[in-house]
Enzyme design. Structure first.
Site: not given
Ligand code: MN
Length: 716
Positions: A76-77
């Site tokens: 996600e990051d």
């Protein structure tokens, strides 16, 4: 920050065979991926996944869970992709990380907390694997511990509320009491800091004041149990958590002073028999308080919790709450599902596990399973696997049976929405109406006041509501069609006989046809169940069945052939000007059909009906879908509609069909006999029409013919 070595050692302390190398690789992989990223606290971002992984060691989780925790924010990051994860750590870790990533994307979407229950079900359904949920809960716990670094008070409050309503409740659902308590108390501190402060202060005070009393009670319980021969039993005095005291004050509307059960005593035994023995000792020694005895051992709570609860007037005549349970029950009360899971790995001869109702079936399979794959299969969360949960644009969550489509969704919102549904967007992309909804999809229904339900929807909807609404609509609209047709047929028949048709003429004769209303009669005439001649004979009086078998066709009507224009004007809205368009040869869209455009490289755009099965070939390429609609006030454009009819095999039958079509201003483009038997022909007819209404009109007129057994729009 927890050091790599500490984490590995901790895992090895409960799983000596743990794959040390894999944990080390995951640690270094995540460290590198997060690089210089920082948390709101200013700490390196990487400290977060390590904390989450470390928290999971409390529950003795397996290496795959620990690695998933370390990697849980990379996809996600950071630049890392799921393929990278799989290449480095294999398919199992990929699936787990993907699961956690999907849950993370739902964060902050639960604004409508009166729907918390559905949201919790959605999270469980999306987790699929228990370990995904455990990683997510540990992730939330660490985020709550560092909540104070978030600057916006609104954001902190929102996260805290979500924590109580969703995550703490989920922890409780799977029996993880300790985790639930921690999440609740952290959220409590954010939501009601003053209330918490005062409860904590008063607890401090009571603790000092009551310490002597507490010690006295403890030692007298111990003495009584000793005398009864229960020597190995453990006894603790346990304080209630501030949050549960607060909840009690809130729910039962009582003051702090009235709370007698701030401190509960817990007796922990080796066996179930000893639980009841200890209970006997307590009840024999002190007066029981009526209504407080509960046996959760013989009837466990739905999350698997087992214990005996009782309250007595103890030494010193004050109320004492007592819980009695075995070591295993105690561990399950604290760690829930996770405890069971860890237990399974360390204690092979666990018999009492079967009492754990929540997991009973699962454990039975577990006991029989011998290979690791089978064991993994069994960590799956089977709950709600027959349901899907989707968001409305407002954030409401609706639950559906698996296989539901946007049309089911539309009818669930409102029958009016279903009836006027022309298209749907899932997660912002336009999709075919037959698309199957997936967990977490955001569904938006596009409606148009002039649209009506399509009978073909019935083939793919799964909810009863959608099915019955569509059927209801088809029935009433078909009836209306038949009534109109019946009336038109009678007007002409009567005229031929020299009479002006009026409904009032038919009314007195209804009993002769066994009908209640004029409409009933007209509908059956329209459908061809009652012949027009029969009606004329009865109403106008005895008259020889005139030699006019096929009345409409006998009315002289020139076969008017209209020239089809050399090029088709562009009747489509929503297209890029100058783009070439084609109409799908598969579904033959005509104005009035719900349509969508598909971009074909080098060929422009092909228009299909929303129901066209060809569209499934493009479901993986949403970027090729173009939102289009028919332009209104198009008059001379002609489109081809394909009909399939079954016609009696008798002289002039085909002529009747072509006559009807010609009379209704349809132009036959092609006609093919596809099947021929002694009784009937099956024919395919391509008819040039203005729009859907025009085509439906032709269909209705064909249906009124006795030689026509059936006729329908044919779309492949
Ligand atoms: Mn995280």
């Amino acid at each position: 920050m927890i050091r790599q070595h500490d984490l590995v050692e901790k895992v090895k302390s409960y799983d000596p065979d743990a794959d040390e190398d894999a944990i080390n690789r995951a640690y270094e992989f995540a460290l590198k991926a997060h690089g210089a990223q920082k948390r709101a606290s200013g700490d390196p971002y990487f400290s977060h996944p390590v904390e989450v992984a470390y928290k999971l060691t409390r529950y003795k989780l397996d290496v795959a869970s620990i690695i998933t925790a370390l990697l849980h924010d990379t996809v996600e990051d950071t630049e890392v992709t799921l393929d990278d994860v799989e290449a480095n750590f294999g398919k199992e870790i990929r699936t787990l990380v993907d699961g956690v990533t999907k849950l993370s994307r739902l964060e902050g979407k639960s604004e409508n907390l009166n729907q918390a229950e559905n949201f919790r079900k959605l999270l469980i359904a999306m987790s699929e694997d228990l370990r995904v949920l455990l990683v997510k809960l540990a992730d939330r716990l660490h985020n709550m511990e560092t909540l104070n670094f978030i600057k916006s008070p609104e954001k902190r409050q929102r996260i805290a509320r979500e924590t109580v309503e969703i995550y703490a409740a989920l922890a409780e659902r799977i029996g993880m009491r300790g985790l639930k308590d921690e999440l609740q108390d952290l959220a409590f501190a954010e939501l009601y800091p003053e209330a918490r402060e005062s409860i904590v202060k008063r607890l401090d005070f009571l603790r000092k004041e009551g310490q002597a009393e507490l010690d006295k009670t403890l030692s007298s319980i111990r003495r009584k149990l000793d005398e009864a021969g229960l020597k190995t039993v453990e006894i603790h005095g346990r304080e209630k958590r501030p949050f549960s005291i607060w909840k009690k004050m809130e729910n039962k509307n009582i003051e702090f002073e009235q709370l007698s059960d701030i401190i509960a005593f817990r007796i922990v035994t080796d066996t179930v028999a000893e639980c009841y023995q200890a209970l006997g000792v307590i009840h024999a020694e002190w007066h029981t308080i009526p209504g407080r005895f509960k046996d959760y051992i013989s009837t466990p709570k739905s999350n698997g919790y087992q214990s005996l609860h009782t309250a007595v007037l103890g030494p010193g005549q004050q109320r004492v709450e007592i819980q009695i349970r075995t070591h295993e029950m105690d561990e399950i009360a604290e760690y829930g599902l996770a405890a069971h899971w860890a237990y399974k790995q360390t204690h092979k001869n666990m018999k009492d596990g079967k009492q754990f109702r929540w997991l009973r079936e699962l454990l039975e399979i577990l006991e029989k399973s011998s290979n690791p794959e089978e064991f993994l299969e069994n960590t799956k969360l089977e709950m709600y696997h027959d349901q899907v949960f989707c968001f409305s644009p407002k954030g409401d969550i609706l639950a559906f049976p698996r296989g539901a489509t946007p049309v089911d969704f539309a009818y669930a919102v409102h029958s009016g929405v279903g009836d006027t549904c022309v298209g749907a967007k899932i997660n912002g992309r336009i999709v075919p109406l037959r698309t199957k909804l997936k967990n977490g999809d955001q569904v938006e229904i596009i409606t148009s006041k002039t649209q009506t339900p399509s009978p073909s929807w019935e083939r793919f909807v799964v909810t009863g509501k959608a099915k019955s609404e569509i059927r209801k609509y088809v029935r009433t609209s078909q009836r209306a069609e038949y009534i109109n047709l019946g009336r038109a047929v009678l007007v002409k028949t009567f005229k031929q006989e020299g009479h002006e048709f009026a409904e009032s003429m038919v009314e007195p004769h209804l009993p002769a046809f066994n009908k209640k209303t004029v409409d009933d009669l007209l509908a059956e005439v329209g459908e061809g169940l009652i012949s027009r001649q029969q009606v004329a004979d009865v109403v106008i009086g005895e008259k020889k069945p005139a030699a006019s078998p096929g009345l409409l066709s006998s009315l002289s009507n020139p076969f008017r052939k209209k020239k089809s224009g050399g090029h088709t004007p562009m009747p489509i809205k929503g297209l890029i000007p100058g783009m070439a368009i084609h109409f799908g040869g598969c579904c033959h869209p005509i104005p009035g059909d719900r349509i969508v455009g598909i971009v074909t490289t080098g060929k422009g755009i092909t228009i299909h009906t929303m129901e066209c099965e060809t569209l499934e070939n493009y479901s993986d390429a949403p970027e090729r879908w173009i939102d289009v609609a028919w332009e209104h006030d198009q008059t001379d454009a002609r489109h081809i509609g394909r009909l399939r009819a079954q016609v009696s095999h008798e002289p002039a039958a085909l002529a009747t069909v072509t006559n009807v079509i010609a009379k209704e201003m349809g132009n036959i483009n092609n006609l093919k006999i596809t099947n021929r038997s002694i009784d009937f022909f099956e024919i395919l007819i391509d008819v040039e029409v203005r729009d859907l209404k025009h085509l439906n009109n032709i269909i209705a007129n064909l249906r009124a013919k006795e030689v026509v057994q059936s006729v329908e729009r044919y779309q492949t």
